[in-house]
Write a protein that holds these residues in place. Structure first.
Motif, PDB file in Angstrom:
ATOM      1  N   PHE A  53       0.830  -1.205   0.000  1.00  0.00           N
ATOM      2  CA  PHE A  53       0.000   0.000   0.000  1.00  0.00           C
ATOM      3  C   PHE A  53       0.864   1.255   0.000  1.00  0.00           C
ATOM      4  N   MET A  54       0.561   2.168  -0.901  1.00  0.00           N
ATOM      5  CA  MET A  54       1.223   3.466  -0.826  1.00  0.00           C
ATOM      6  C   MET A  54       0.855   4.086   0.525  1.00  0.00           C
ATOM      7  N   ARG A  55       1.831   4.659   1.210  1.00  0.00           N
ATOM      8  CA  ARG A  55       1.682   5.216   2.559  1.00  0.00           C
ATOM      9  C   ARG A  55       1.300   4.157   3.578  1.00  0.00           C
ATOM     10  N   GLN A  56       1.752   2.911   3.355  1.00  0.00           N
ATOM     11  CA  GLN A  56       1.464   1.872   4.355  1.00  0.00           C
ATOM     12  C   GLN A  56       2.175   2.183   5.670  1.00  0.00           C
TER      13      GLN A  56
ATOM     14  N   GLY B  37       2.986   4.929   8.236  1.00  0.00           N
ATOM     15  CA  GLY B  37       2.581   6.299   8.530  1.00  0.00           C
ATOM     16  C   GLY B  37       1.305   6.432   9.326  1.00  0.00           C
ATOM     17  N   ARG B  38       0.688   7.572   9.069  1.00  0.00           N
ATOM     18  CA  ARG B  38      -0.341   8.104   9.974  1.00  0.00           C
ATOM     19  C   ARG B  38      -1.470   7.183  10.364  1.00  0.00           C
ATOM     20  N   ALA B  39      -1.759   6.137   9.579  1.00  0.00           N
ATOM     21  CA  ALA B  39      -2.866   5.260   9.967  1.00  0.00           C
ATOM     22  C   ALA B  39      -2.479   4.322  11.114  1.00  0.00           C
TER      23      ALA B  39
ATOM     24  N   GLU C  45       1.235   2.791  16.267  1.00  0.00           N
ATOM     25  CA  GLU C  45       2.642   2.650  16.670  1.00  0.00           C
ATOM     26  C   GLU C  45       3.506   3.694  15.966  1.00  0.00           C
ATOM     27  N   TYR C  46       3.100   4.091  14.756  1.00  0.00           N
ATOM     28  CA  TYR C  46       3.808   5.164  14.037  1.00  0.00           C
ATOM     29  C   TYR C  46       3.593   6.495  14.757  1.00  0.00           C
ATOM     30  N   ARG C  47       2.354   6.797  15.091  1.00  0.00           N
ATOM     31  CA  ARG C  47       2.054   8.082  15.749  1.00  0.00           C
ATOM     32  C   ARG C  47       2.797   8.184  17.073  1.00  0.00           C
TER      33      ARG C  47
ATOM     34  N   ALA D 273       9.892  16.091  14.320  1.00  0.00           N
ATOM     35  CA  ALA D 273       9.387  16.672  13.064  1.00  0.00           C
ATOM     36  C   ALA D 273       9.568  15.677  11.927  1.00  0.00           C
ATOM     37  N   MET D 274       8.664  15.758  10.948  1.00  0.00           N
ATOM     38  CA  MET D 274       8.675  14.817   9.819  1.00  0.00           C
ATOM     39  C   MET D 274      10.061  14.730   9.167  1.00  0.00           C
ATOM     40  N   LEU D 275      10.648  15.873   8.840  1.00  0.00           N
ATOM     41  CA  LEU D 275      11.929  15.844   8.130  1.00  0.00           C
ATOM     42  C   LEU D 275      13.041  15.278   9.009  1.00  0.00           C
TER      43      LEU D 275
ATOM     44  N   PHE E 217      10.372   4.629   4.240  1.00  0.00           N
ATOM     45  CA  PHE E 217       9.741   5.806   4.821  1.00  0.00           C
ATOM     46  C   PHE E 217      10.625   7.017   4.558  1.00  0.00           C
ATOM     47  N   SER E 218      10.101   7.964   3.814  1.00  0.00           N
ATOM     48  CA  SER E 218      10.840   9.171   3.463  1.00  0.00           C
ATOM     49  C   SER E 218       9.830  10.160   2.880  1.00  0.00           C
ATOM     50  N   ASP E 219      10.289  11.094   2.084  1.00  0.00           N
ATOM     51  CA  ASP E 219       9.349  11.992   1.413  1.00  0.00           C
ATOM     52  C   ASP E 219       9.962  12.465   0.100  1.00  0.00           C
ATOM     53  N   ILE E 220       9.102  12.775  -0.851  1.00  0.00           N
ATOM     54  CA  ILE E 220       9.615  13.215  -2.159  1.00  0.00           C
ATOM     55  C   ILE E 220      10.366  14.546  -2.069  1.00  0.00           C
TER      56      ILE E 220
ATOM     57  N   GLY F  86      12.248   1.785  -3.252  1.00  0.00           N
ATOM     58  CA  GLY F  86      12.718   3.154  -3.073  1.00  0.00           C
ATOM     59  C   GLY F  86      11.869   4.068  -3.948  1.00  0.00           C
ATOM     60  N   PHE F  87      12.011   5.370  -3.797  1.00  0.00           N
ATOM     61  CA  PHE F  87      11.176   6.247  -4.624  1.00  0.00           C
ATOM     62  C   PHE F  87      11.771   7.644  -4.731  1.00  0.00           C
ATOM     63  N   ALA F  88      11.195   8.404  -5.672  1.00  0.00           N
ATOM     64  CA  ALA F  88      11.525   9.827  -5.821  1.00  0.00           C
ATOM     65  C   ALA F  88      10.300  10.529  -6.390  1.00  0.00           C
TER      66      ALA F  88
ATOM     67  N   ASP G  42       4.610  10.830  -9.750  1.00  0.00           N
ATOM     68  CA  ASP G  42       4.198  12.092 -10.367  1.00  0.00           C
ATOM     69  C   ASP G  42       2.754  12.349  -9.955  1.00  0.00           C
ATOM     70  N   SER G  43       2.586  12.515  -8.643  1.00  0.00           N
ATOM     71  CA  SER G  43       1.246  12.559  -8.052  1.00  0.00           C
ATOM     72  C   SER G  43       0.336  13.581  -8.708  1.00  0.00           C
ATOM     73  N   TRP G  44       0.884  14.732  -9.102  1.00  0.00           N
ATOM     74  CA  TRP G  44      -0.002  15.792  -9.602  1.00  0.00           C
ATOM     75  C   TRP G  44      -0.024  15.939 -11.134  1.00  0.00           C
TER      76      TRP G  44
ATOM     77  N   GLY H 177      -5.479   3.065  -5.077  1.00  0.00           N
ATOM     78  CA  GLY H 177      -5.323   4.009  -6.182  1.00  0.00           C
ATOM     79  C   GLY H 177      -4.544   5.249  -5.774  1.00  0.00           C
ATOM     80  N   HIS H 178      -4.384   5.483  -4.466  1.00  0.00           N
ATOM     81  CA  HIS H 178      -3.514   6.532  -3.925  1.00  0.00           C
ATOM     82  C   HIS H 178      -3.203   6.090  -2.496  1.00  0.00           C
ATOM     83  N   GLY H 179      -2.565   6.948  -1.719  1.00  0.00           N
ATOM     84  CA  GLY H 179      -2.091   6.525  -0.405  1.00  0.00           C
ATOM     85  C   GLY H 179      -3.198   6.180   0.586  1.00  0.00           C
TER      86      GLY H 179
HETATM   87  O1  CP3 Z   1       1.985   9.031   6.425  1.00  0.00           O
HETATM   88  C1  CP3 Z   1       2.136  10.242   6.593  1.00  0.00           C
HETATM   89  O2  CP3 Z   1       1.510  11.115   5.988  1.00  0.00           O
HETATM   90  C2  CP3 Z   1       3.108  10.734   7.621  1.00  0.00           C
HETATM   91  C3  CP3 Z   1       4.395  11.140   7.166  1.00  0.00           C
HETATM   92  C4  CP3 Z   1       4.415  12.117   6.020  1.00  0.00           C
HETATM   93  C5  CP3 Z   1       4.856  11.779   4.723  1.00  0.00           C
HETATM   94  N1  CP3 Z   1       4.832  12.908   3.974  1.00  0.00           N
HETATM   95  C6  CP3 Z   1       5.305  10.455   4.325  1.00  0.00           C
HETATM   96  C7  CP3 Z   1       5.468  10.128   2.908  1.00  0.00           C
HETATM   97  C8  CP3 Z   1       4.085  13.455   6.039  1.00  0.00           C
HETATM   98  C9  CP3 Z   1       3.500  14.265   7.180  1.00  0.00           C
HETATM   99  C10 CP3 Z   1       4.347  13.946   4.741  1.00  0.00           C
HETATM  100  C11 CP3 Z   1       4.241  15.342   4.296  1.00  0.00           C
HETATM  101  C12 CP3 Z   1       3.759  15.456   2.938  1.00  0.00           C
HETATM  102  N2  CP3 Z   1       4.581  15.476   1.820  1.00  0.00           N
HETATM  103  C13 CP3 Z   1       2.439  15.435   2.520  1.00  0.00           C
HETATM  104  C14 CP3 Z   1       1.268  15.210   3.421  1.00  0.00           C
HETATM  105  C15 CP3 Z   1       0.641  16.400   3.983  1.00  0.00           C
HETATM  106  C16 CP3 Z   1      -0.381  15.941   5.001  1.00  0.00           C
HETATM  107  O3  CP3 Z   1      -0.218  16.334   6.161  1.00  0.00           O
HETATM  108  O4  CP3 Z   1      -1.285  15.199   4.651  1.00  0.00           O
HETATM  109  C17 CP3 Z   1       2.443  15.487   1.124  1.00  0.00           C
HETATM  110  C18 CP3 Z   1       1.252  15.492   0.241  1.00  0.00           C
HETATM  111  C19 CP3 Z   1       3.797  15.514   0.705  1.00  0.00           C
HETATM  112  C20 CP3 Z   1       4.343  15.465  -0.665  1.00  0.00           C
HETATM  113  C21 CP3 Z   1       4.417  14.052  -1.073  1.00  0.00           C
HETATM  114  N3  CP3 Z   1       5.127  13.069  -0.398  1.00  0.00           N
HETATM  115  C22 CP3 Z   1       3.845  13.453  -2.216  1.00  0.00           C
HETATM  116  C23 CP3 Z   1       2.994  14.164  -3.239  1.00  0.00           C
HETATM  117  C24 CP3 Z   1       4.224  12.105  -2.214  1.00  0.00           C
HETATM  118  C25 CP3 Z   1       3.913  11.081  -3.235  1.00  0.00           C
HETATM  119  C26 CP3 Z   1       2.820  10.191  -2.782  1.00  0.00           C
HETATM  120  C27 CP3 Z   1       1.442  10.804  -2.756  1.00  0.00           C
HETATM  121  O5  CP3 Z   1       0.840  10.772  -1.686  1.00  0.00           O
HETATM  122  O6  CP3 Z   1       0.999  11.278  -3.792  1.00  0.00           O
HETATM  123  C28 CP3 Z   1       5.014  11.890  -1.055  1.00  0.00           C
HETATM  124  C29 CP3 Z   1       5.639  10.614  -0.718  1.00  0.00           C
HETATM  125  C30 CP3 Z   1       5.608  10.168   0.688  1.00  0.00           C
HETATM  126  N4  CP3 Z   1       5.349  10.916   1.787  1.00  0.00           N
HETATM  127  C31 CP3 Z   1       5.938   8.862   1.115  1.00  0.00           C
HETATM  128  C32 CP3 Z   1       5.829   8.823   2.492  1.00  0.00           C
HETATM  129  C33 CP3 Z   1       6.056   7.666   3.423  1.00  0.00           C
HETATM  130  C34 CP3 Z   1       6.414   7.740   0.225  1.00  0.00           C
HETATM  131  C35 CP3 Z   1       5.434   6.990  -0.494  1.00  0.00           C
HETATM  132  C36 CP3 Z   1       4.637   5.955   0.206  1.00  0.00           C
HETATM  133  O7  CP3 Z   1       4.839   5.607   1.383  1.00  0.00           O
HETATM  134  O8  CP3 Z   1       3.762   5.428  -0.469  1.00  0.00           O
END
Ligand code: CP3
Length: 363
Positions: free
Chosen positions: A47-50, A52-54, A57-59, A66-68, A96-99, A162-164, A227-229, A341-343
């Motif tokens: 699952f995309m975003r498997q 994280g916030r759901a 134990e993650y919370r 901070a996220m970064l 677990f990372s961020d784009i 991995g991802f970008a 390329d989410s958007w 279909g999305h996270g």
């Molecule tokens: O699960 C969580 O949301 C908590 C951790 C977190 C991530 N990104 C993990 C992540 C947080 C707080 C963010 C910030 C962020 N960055 C957001 C969310 C804002 C919010 O509070 O809801 C967004 C939209 C971004 C930018 C971003 N990051 C995009 C557009 C994408 C591509 C995936 C998508 O959702 O369209 C990411 C990738 C991303 N962010 C991953 C993770 C763990 C990697 C992909 C994955 O796990 O599937």
């Protein structure tokens, strides 16, 4: 004469996995087989975003960090990546990372604001802004490589993805200064200053390539280009302003030898064009049924998706019917990796995700 440099140039980029995990064991997992379009004993699912916030134990783990900062802490990245693997037993883990992390790593003044997303102090809207974007070097994200190496060893026969972020989606954050519904400023720059636009996307493509290579060299088994958007664009604009740049990213990591997945939201009208960008697997959101998506994508590519992320809130029998329908339609493609279909939405009950994994494996 033996030369270490010549030797390392001749071998594929990916280092040999830990000896405790024979190459074939990972290579023949349902996820990697499906990515290559080979038959599988069961449909693989992640699952995309498997991570994280759901997950409670993650919370708990993230509280106060901070996220970064959490993305730059290899021990935390490792633990957060493993949490959903322990719970759901998916067929792949995603780092677990961020784009936006590579942008932060090259010095972009960016913050991830809770409930909003990435916010950029000085948006990039002119040549001065472009000049501030320097290339990404492997050392800039050494903490990511470290987390990947630890995870590969911990995960054993479970592939790590991995991802970008793709150039357009990263550009949207940089130009808008934050999340945007319309991407109006991004498109204004794209239409009004096409030379600057293409230079910007070239730089972002190089950054994406750099970020993916670090992860491939550290041992990930597959990569996904988000390329989410991209779905904000019509096909003609996508082809003209975006496709060549995403294509370059995907081409540049081909020699990494791992499957490349390419995903966007609302891209039903772009699926054919996105497939031309050259990934091995095309991700599909929930709006186009997978058999129709596979027709648009064309043969010899696998598909990934595509349960509506809100289906988790449906009664069990409705959910089960939807999961089976996605599996049946996906079976018509040359390879299917089940996903949403999305996270994962934050309100999702993790128990329902575990149930979906079982449903997919039984289908
Ligand atoms: O699960 C969580 O949301 C908590 C951790 C977190 C991530 N990104 C993990 C992540 C947080 C707080 C963010 C910030 C962020 N960055 C957001 C969310 C804002 C919010 O509070 O809801 C967004 C939209 C971004 C930018 C971003 N990051 C995009 C557009 C994408 C591509 C995936 C998508 O959702 O369209 C990411 C990738 C991303 N962010 C991953 C993770 C763990 C990697 C992909 C994955 O796990 O599937």
């Amino acid at each position: 004469m033996y030369s270490a440099a010549a030797y390392s140039a001749a071998v594929p980029r990916r280092p040999a996995p830990d000896v405790s995990t024979p190459v074939s064991e990972l290579h023949d997992t349902p996820f990697l087989r499906a990515c290559r379009g080979e038959p599988t004993e069961r449909t693989p699912v992640w699952f995309m975003r498997q991570a994280g916030r759901a997950l409670p134990e993650y919370r708990k783990l993230r509280a106060g960090t901070a996220m970064l900062d959490s993305c730059r802490d290899p021990a935390m990245v490792t633990e957060i990546t493993l949490q959903p693997v322990r719970r759901f037993h998916p067929d792949a883990a995603i780092l677990f990372s961020d784009i936006v992390l590579p942008l932060v790593a090259i010095g972009v003044d960016l913050d991830i604001v809770a409930g909003v997303g990435p916010v950029i102090a000085d948006p990039v809207r002119d040549h001065g802004g472009l000049a501030r974007l320097r290339p990404l070097f492997g050392d800039d994200v050494a903490y990511v490589a470290e987390a990947v190496r630890t995870l590969v060893a911990e995960l054993g026969s479970i592939p790590l993805i991995g991802f970008a972020g793709a150039p357009f989606t990263l550009a949207s954050y940089l130009v808008e200064g934050g999340p945007s519904r319309t991407h109006a400023r991004t498109k204004a720059l794209m239409y009004g200053q096409p030379v600057l636009w293409h230079e910007l996307l070239e730089r972002l493509a190089d950054i994406a390539v750099g970020f993916l290579r670090v992860q491939i060299e550290a041992g990930v088994s597959a990569v996904q280009l988000f390329d989410s958007w991209a779905g904000a664009l019509d096909e003609a604009d996508y082809r003209r302003y975006v496709l060549p740049h995403s294509q370059r990213v995907l081409d540049a990591v081909r020699d990494g030898g791992v499957p490349r997945i390419h995903f966007g939201v609302n891209t039903g009208e772009l699926l054919g064009a996105m497939a031309e960008a050259g990934a091995d697997v095309v991700g599909v959101d929930w709006r186009v049924p997978l058999d129709e998506a596979a027709r648009r994508i064309g043969p010899a590519r696998a598909v990934q998706g595509n349960l509506d992320p809100t289906a988790v809130f449906a009664p069990e029998h409705v959910l089960a019917e939807k999961v089976r329908d996605v599996c049946a339609r996906g079976a018509k493609a040359d390879g299917h990796v089940f996903n949403l279909g999305h996270g994962v939405l934050p309100e999702t009950d993790p128990g329902v995700l575990a149930h979906i994994v079982d449903l997919v494996h039984e289908a």
